[in-house]
Design a protein around this motif. Sequence first.
Motif, PDB file in Angstrom:
ATOM      1  N   VAL A  74      42.999  36.332  31.789  1.00  0.00           N
ATOM      2  CA  VAL A  74      42.853  37.746  31.413  1.00  0.00           C
ATOM      3  C   VAL A  74      41.858  38.421  32.350  1.00  0.00           C
ATOM      4  O   VAL A  74      42.107  39.519  32.852  1.00  0.00           O
ATOM      5  N   ARG A  75      40.735  37.762  32.595  1.00  0.00           N
ATOM      6  CA  ARG A  75      39.727  38.333  33.503  1.00  0.00           C
ATOM      7  C   ARG A  75      40.313  38.574  34.890  1.00  0.00           C
ATOM      8  O   ARG A  75      40.073  39.610  35.509  1.00  0.00           O
ATOM      9  N   SER A  76      41.116  37.634  35.370  1.00  0.00           N
ATOM     10  CA  SER A  76      41.746  37.780  36.670  1.00  0.00           C
ATOM     11  C   SER A  76      42.673  39.001  36.692  1.00  0.00           C
ATOM     12  O   SER A  76      42.685  39.761  37.664  1.00  0.00           O
ATOM     13  N   SER A  77      43.429  39.206  35.636  1.00  0.00           N
ATOM     14  CA  SER A  77      44.310  40.379  35.536  1.00  0.00           C
ATOM     15  C   SER A  77      43.499  41.667  35.557  1.00  0.00           C
ATOM     16  O   SER A  77      43.870  42.641  36.221  1.00  0.00           O
ATOM     17  N   LEU A  78      42.390  41.683  34.823  1.00  0.00           N
ATOM     18  CA  LEU A  78      41.533  42.870  34.782  1.00  0.00           C
ATOM     19  C   LEU A  78      40.924  43.152  36.151  1.00  0.00           C
ATOM     20  O   LEU A  78      40.908  44.296  36.609  1.00  0.00           O
ATOM     21  N   GLU A  79      40.434  42.098  36.816  1.00  0.00           N
ATOM     22  CA  GLU A  79      39.815  42.272  38.133  1.00  0.00           C
ATOM     23  C   GLU A  79      40.828  42.745  39.173  1.00  0.00           C
ATOM     24  O   GLU A  79      40.465  43.472  40.100  1.00  0.00           O
ATOM     25  N   SER A  80      42.095  42.367  39.037  1.00  0.00           N
ATOM     26  CA  SER A  80      43.103  42.799  40.004  1.00  0.00           C
ATOM     27  C   SER A  80      43.324  44.313  39.953  1.00  0.00           C
ATOM     28  O   SER A  80      43.750  44.909  40.926  1.00  0.00           O
ATOM     29  N   VAL A  81      43.010  44.938  38.824  1.00  0.00           N
ATOM     30  CA  VAL A  81      43.173  46.386  38.688  1.00  0.00           C
ATOM     31  C   VAL A  81      41.853  47.122  38.900  1.00  0.00           C
ATOM     32  O   VAL A  81      41.808  48.148  39.572  1.00  0.00           O
ATOM     33  N   MET A  82      40.743  46.576  38.346  1.00  0.00           N
ATOM     34  CA  MET A  82      39.477  47.321  38.318  1.00  0.00           C
ATOM     35  C   MET A  82      38.379  46.760  39.204  1.00  0.00           C
ATOM     36  O   MET A  82      37.291  47.320  39.257  1.00  0.00           O
ATOM     37  N   GLY A  83      38.613  45.640  39.877  1.00  0.00           N
ATOM     38  CA  GLY A  83      37.552  45.023  40.663  1.00  0.00           C
ATOM     39  C   GLY A  83      36.654  44.190  39.767  1.00  0.00           C
ATOM     40  O   GLY A  83      36.959  43.954  38.599  1.00  0.00           O
ATOM     41  N   ALA A  84      35.542  43.751  40.310  1.00  0.00           N
ATOM     42  CA  ALA A  84      34.617  42.879  39.573  1.00  0.00           C
ATOM     43  C   ALA A  84      33.943  43.629  38.424  1.00  0.00           C
ATOM     44  O   ALA A  84      33.681  44.822  38.527  1.00  0.00           O
ATOM     45  N   PRO A  85      33.665  42.921  37.312  1.00  0.00           N
ATOM     46  CA  PRO A  85      32.951  43.576  36.212  1.00  0.00           C
ATOM     47  C   PRO A  85      31.554  43.985  36.649  1.00  0.00           C
ATOM     48  O   PRO A  85      30.993  43.415  37.575  1.00  0.00           O
ATOM     49  N   GLY A  86      31.027  44.969  35.991  1.00  0.00           N
ATOM     50  CA  GLY A  86      29.698  45.475  36.330  1.00  0.00           C
ATOM     51  C   GLY A  86      29.375  46.695  35.507  1.00  0.00           C
ATOM     52  O   GLY A  86      29.577  46.687  34.295  1.00  0.00           O
ATOM     53  N   GLU A  87      28.900  47.759  36.159  1.00  0.00           N
ATOM     54  CA  GLU A  87      28.543  48.981  35.433  1.00  0.00           C
ATOM     55  C   GLU A  87      29.739  49.655  34.790  1.00  0.00           C
ATOM     56  O   GLU A  87      29.628  50.226  33.717  1.00  0.00           O
TER      57      GLU A  87
END
Length: 162
Positions: free
Chosen positions: A83-96
């Motif tokens: 799931v995290r990989s799917s999210l990062e593919s759209v929004m980049g790395a988590p952060g602010e």
Amino acid sequence: METGGNEGSAWTDGPLILGVPWEPPRRLIAAAAGLADGLGVHLICAFVDPSGYLAEFEPARSRTASSIDPDTNSEALFPAADVRSSLESVMGAPGEAWSLRVLNGSVPDALARLADSTGASAIVVGGPRRGARARFNRMLEQPVSARLMGIQRRPVVVIPEV
């Protein structure tokens, strides 16, 4: 896009909660990210594992987050990693801009608890899935969006599947 919720719901400046399914559609992620960005709020992406459950045997003031199961279930980490990989593919790395939380239990109840504990402005979820199997599942259990609108005082934003 539909919005719903109980009477008396008010939009606040709290974070936006995105209920993330196991295989999140890019459209859902992009819509929630765009809404959070437009509102200038943090997006909390919440993946709920319905195979786990929340055990609350002690009063809230003395409850700890430790597991009652002495064995670590390393397999439970893999769906969250996907799931995290799917999210990062759209929004980049988590952060602010966004973060990921992994929860357990009933999906609508877990999302509602997270929204309450974070002072969320709204909850974003995908619309009911299409197909014969999904229709059969809805006969047995209401869609997450419908359950949330019944138990939440904050707005629930439903992004339909295309």
